[in-house]
Design an enzyme around this catalytic site. Sequence first.
Site, PDB file in Angstrom:
ATOM      1  CB  THR A  12      22.676  25.017  21.669  1.00  0.00           C
ATOM      2  OG1 THR A  12      23.373  23.958  22.337  1.00  0.00           O
ATOM      3  CG2 THR A  12      23.443  26.370  21.680  1.00  0.00           C
ATOM      4  CE  LYS A  51      23.939  27.621  17.385  1.00  0.00           C
ATOM      5  NZ  LYS A  51      22.759  27.654  16.417  1.00  0.00           N
ATOM      6  CE1 TYR A  59      27.018  25.477  17.984  1.00  0.00           C
ATOM      7  CE2 TYR A  59      26.858  24.953  19.944  1.00  0.00           C
ATOM      8  CZ  TYR A  59      26.235  25.082  18.814  1.00  0.00           C
ATOM      9  OH  TYR A  59      25.041  24.623  18.532  1.00  0.00           O
TER      10      TYR A  59
HETATM   11  P1  NAP Z   1      24.516  20.338  11.309  1.00  0.00           P
HETATM   12  O1  NAP Z   1      24.056  18.865  10.858  1.00  0.00           O
HETATM   13  O2  NAP Z   1      25.705  20.463  11.429  1.00  0.00           O
HETATM   14  O3  NAP Z   1      23.988  21.298  10.045  1.00  0.00           O
HETATM   15  C1  NAP Z   1      24.131  22.789  10.337  1.00  0.00           C
HETATM   16  C2  NAP Z   1      23.772  23.334   8.766  1.00  0.00           C
HETATM   17  O4  NAP Z   1      24.070  24.771   8.612  1.00  0.00           O
HETATM   18  C3  NAP Z   1      24.315  22.547   7.391  1.00  0.00           C
HETATM   19  O5  NAP Z   1      23.108  22.469   6.499  1.00  0.00           O
HETATM   20  C4  NAP Z   1      25.180  23.662   7.162  1.00  0.00           C
HETATM   21  O6  NAP Z   1      25.420  23.603   5.406  1.00  0.00           O
HETATM   22  C5  NAP Z   1      24.441  24.965   7.487  1.00  0.00           C
HETATM   23  N1  NAP Z   1      25.523  26.278   7.588  1.00  0.00           N
HETATM   24  C6  NAP Z   1      26.638  26.159   8.294  1.00  0.00           C
HETATM   25  N2  NAP Z   1      27.163  27.284   7.906  1.00  0.00           N
HETATM   26  C7  NAP Z   1      26.207  28.019   7.049  1.00  0.00           C
HETATM   27  C8  NAP Z   1      26.549  29.486   6.770  1.00  0.00           C
HETATM   28  N3  NAP Z   1      27.476  30.093   6.789  1.00  0.00           N
HETATM   29  N4  NAP Z   1      25.278  29.703   5.909  1.00  0.00           N
HETATM   30  C9  NAP Z   1      24.427  28.915   5.432  1.00  0.00           C
HETATM   31  N5  NAP Z   1      24.218  27.682   5.950  1.00  0.00           N
HETATM   32  C10 NAP Z   1      25.279  27.211   6.868  1.00  0.00           C
HETATM   33  O7  NAP Z   1      23.718  20.719  12.498  1.00  0.00           O
HETATM   34  P2  NAP Z   1      22.086  19.985  13.283  1.00  0.00           P
HETATM   35  O8  NAP Z   1      22.778  18.965  14.224  1.00  0.00           O
HETATM   36  O9  NAP Z   1      21.142  19.715  12.297  1.00  0.00           O
HETATM   37  O10 NAP Z   1      21.871  21.189  14.027  1.00  0.00           O
HETATM   38  C11 NAP Z   1      20.795  22.451  13.745  1.00  0.00           C
HETATM   39  C12 NAP Z   1      20.920  23.706  14.498  1.00  0.00           C
HETATM   40  O11 NAP Z   1      20.631  23.302  15.883  1.00  0.00           O
HETATM   41  C13 NAP Z   1      22.395  24.242  14.553  1.00  0.00           C
HETATM   42  O12 NAP Z   1      21.970  25.717  14.565  1.00  0.00           O
HETATM   43  C14 NAP Z   1      22.967  23.684  15.796  1.00  0.00           C
HETATM   44  O13 NAP Z   1      23.943  24.687  16.367  1.00  0.00           O
HETATM   45  C15 NAP Z   1      21.573  23.733  16.584  1.00  0.00           C
HETATM   46  N6  NAP Z   1      21.678  22.594  17.775  1.00  0.00           N
HETATM   47  C16 NAP Z   1      21.952  21.375  17.415  1.00  0.00           C
HETATM   48  C17 NAP Z   1      21.942  20.626  18.546  1.00  0.00           C
HETATM   49  C18 NAP Z   1      22.169  18.847  18.247  1.00  0.00           C
HETATM   50  O14 NAP Z   1      22.436  18.207  19.258  1.00  0.00           O
HETATM   51  N7  NAP Z   1      22.139  18.733  17.136  1.00  0.00           N
HETATM   52  C19 NAP Z   1      21.686  20.605  19.940  1.00  0.00           C
HETATM   53  C20 NAP Z   1      21.173  22.027  20.003  1.00  0.00           C
HETATM   54  C21 NAP Z   1      21.204  23.009  18.784  1.00  0.00           C
HETATM   55  P3  NAP Z   1      26.855  23.055   5.018  1.00  0.00           P
HETATM   56  O15 NAP Z   1      26.387  21.426   4.679  1.00  0.00           O
HETATM   57  O16 NAP Z   1      26.946  23.827   3.753  1.00  0.00           O
HETATM   58  O17 NAP Z   1      27.855  22.993   5.995  1.00  0.00           O
HETATM   59  O1  F7E Z   2      30.357  15.885  22.134  1.00  0.00           O
HETATM   60  C1  F7E Z   2      32.795  14.229  24.479  1.00  0.00           C
HETATM   61  C2  F7E Z   2      33.032  15.920  24.291  1.00  0.00           C
HETATM   62  O2  F7E Z   2      31.016  16.605  20.004  1.00  0.00           O
HETATM   63  C3  F7E Z   2      29.584  15.311  23.221  1.00  0.00           C
HETATM   64  C4  F7E Z   2      26.385  19.821  18.951  1.00  0.00           C
HETATM   65  O3  F7E Z   2      25.227  19.171  18.369  1.00  0.00           O
HETATM   66  O4  F7E Z   2      25.392  19.245  21.180  1.00  0.00           O
HETATM   67  C5  F7E Z   2      26.324  18.882  20.429  1.00  0.00           C
HETATM   68  O5  F7E Z   2      27.686  19.384  21.108  1.00  0.00           O
HETATM   69  C6  F7E Z   2      30.634  15.240  24.508  1.00  0.00           C
HETATM   70  C7  F7E Z   2      31.552  16.109  24.689  1.00  0.00           C
HETATM   71  O6  F7E Z   2      28.629  17.027  21.172  1.00  0.00           O
HETATM   72  C8  F7E Z   2      34.911  12.508  21.821  1.00  0.00           C
HETATM   73  O7  F7E Z   2      33.987  16.069  24.898  1.00  0.00           O
HETATM   74  C9  F7E Z   2      34.509  12.455  23.881  1.00  0.00           C
HETATM   75  O8  F7E Z   2      31.744  16.403  26.066  1.00  0.00           O
HETATM   76  O9  F7E Z   2      29.013  14.794  20.246  1.00  0.00           O
HETATM   77  P1  F7E Z   2      29.791  16.303  20.979  1.00  0.00           P
HETATM   78  P2  F7E Z   2      28.510  18.579  21.946  1.00  0.00           P
HETATM   79  O10 F7E Z   2      29.873  19.088  22.035  1.00  0.00           O
HETATM   80  O11 F7E Z   2      27.808  18.064  23.092  1.00  0.00           O
HETATM   81  C10 F7E Z   2      25.110  20.455  21.531  1.00  0.00           C
HETATM   82  C11 F7E Z   2      23.819  20.476  22.388  1.00  0.00           C
HETATM   83  C12 F7E Z   2      25.271  21.304  20.414  1.00  0.00           C
HETATM   84  O12 F7E Z   2      24.462  22.653  20.230  1.00  0.00           O
HETATM   85  C13 F7E Z   2      26.086  21.344  19.123  1.00  0.00           C
HETATM   86  O13 F7E Z   2      25.981  21.877  18.091  1.00  0.00           O
HETATM   87  O14 F7E Z   2      31.434  13.836  24.159  1.00  0.00           O
HETATM   88  N1  F7E Z   2      33.675  13.288  23.421  1.00  0.00           N
HETATM   89  N2  F7E Z   2      35.404  11.802  23.138  1.00  0.00           N
HETATM   90  C14 F7E Z   2      33.836  13.588  22.462  1.00  0.00           C
HETATM   91  N3  F7E Z   2      33.439  14.273  21.407  1.00  0.00           N
HETATM   92  C15 F7E Z   2      33.621  14.151  20.175  1.00  0.00           C
HETATM   93  N4  F7E Z   2      33.185  14.832  19.208  1.00  0.00           N
HETATM   94  N5  F7E Z   2      34.572  13.200  19.694  1.00  0.00           N
HETATM   95  C16 F7E Z   2      35.368  12.366  20.495  1.00  0.00           C
HETATM   96  O15 F7E Z   2      36.243  11.689  20.100  1.00  0.00           O
END
Ligand code: NAP
Ligand code: F7E
Length: 344
Positions: free
Chosen positions: A123, A151, A147
Amino acid sequence: MKNALITGINGQDGSFLAELLLEKGYNVYGILRRKSVVDYGNVEHIKDKINFIYADMTDVVSLINAMKISQADEVYNLAAQSFVATSWEQPILTANIDALGVTNILEAIRFVNPKCRFYQASTSEMFGKVQAIPQDENTPFYPRSPYGVAKLYGHWITKNYRESFGLFTCSGILFNHEGERRGKEFVTRKITDTVARIKLGVADVLELGNLDAKRDWGHSKDYVKAMWLMLQQDEPDDYVVATGETRTVREFVKIAFEKVGIKIEFSGEGVDEVGKDESGRVLVKVNPKFFRPAEVELLIGSPAKAEEKLGWKREISFDEMVERMIEKDLYLVGREIALAGKKN
Ligand code: NAP
Ligand code: F7E
């Protein structure tokens, strides 16, 4: 026919990746965690096409079992405690899943089928307090949350198992990617869901934290294609996947409101900043409850390597992504209102 095992299959990315791999003719296996109520989450609509295995990233025996059952040729490790804010409340759980969980699945691969190819969901949060603009594969890491730290361990252990044991392991350093299936605690979906509620008259105000934070936002459907491409190369490697554009949370708010015909003007500073519509009604407020102990202020990635070596290109623009999210949330909130009306 290849076998693919997806951890985190019911999450946002897991669901788009499962659809992609099914289209490509894979046998898709997916790991679910046992819950008191059976819940397929984002793969409810394709659940009959997926082979589910109950396992947990913190339980290596269950992962060895999943490897044996699936006979996987490719493993996509998407499972994580993925919400940054929660990682300060549950740092140990986050580390067990997001850091040691990666070693657990790598050991399961080594034990059952070392030829299996492996994708790790790294990430942009690993860049944290950014050391260069834009961030690419050579930018030093400086994580800013439990986090991000967990990671980073997952990232390095993935690289280490490649170098130590010759496993085919790749890390995708993915910048934020969103969409209609995004969890509602993440800022983009929180905004589109609340904007839809305000538009349909069932919410008054959108409360947010840091409006100045800048993110490089793409769509999940595009990003899962890059994951697959990484595992089809001759050599394993790590790639940044991003759009190369960055916007503030405030800009996202303005654009989301514009999509439902509401023009927002911001005024004031810090916790007193508000967003008002043309009639002067306050629709956006700052609530310090959503501030983080340490913030990632600016992310903007360079996808040059992924574009050149993988031939990856994003297809969904920022504007289209917001449009899709708003449309879906208007539909979902509308349906919720209609159902509540029927019950009364
Ligand atoms: P998400 O919607 O939060 O999905 C996370 C998944 O992980 C869910 O299916 C969850 O299952 C499962 N999980 C959590 N804890 C677990 C455990 N102990 N054992 C087995 N499964 C578990 O996340 P996403 O946005 O699809 O992201 C996918 C991956 O990419 C994650 O690793 C995230 O950190 C990474 N990532 C995301 C972003 C982004 O912007 N979306 C960017 C960079 C990296 P439950 O439903 O049971 O909780
Ligand atoms: O926050 C600001 C907050 O929670 C984005 C995950 O998928 O992307 C995600 O992480 C920004 C931050 O995502 C609120 O402070 C303001 O600066 O949507 P977010 P994240 O923290 O960037 C990365 C790449 C991952 O890997 C992660 O798994 O928005 N912000 N106000 C807020 N954020 C939230 N959630 N809620 C607010 O009210």
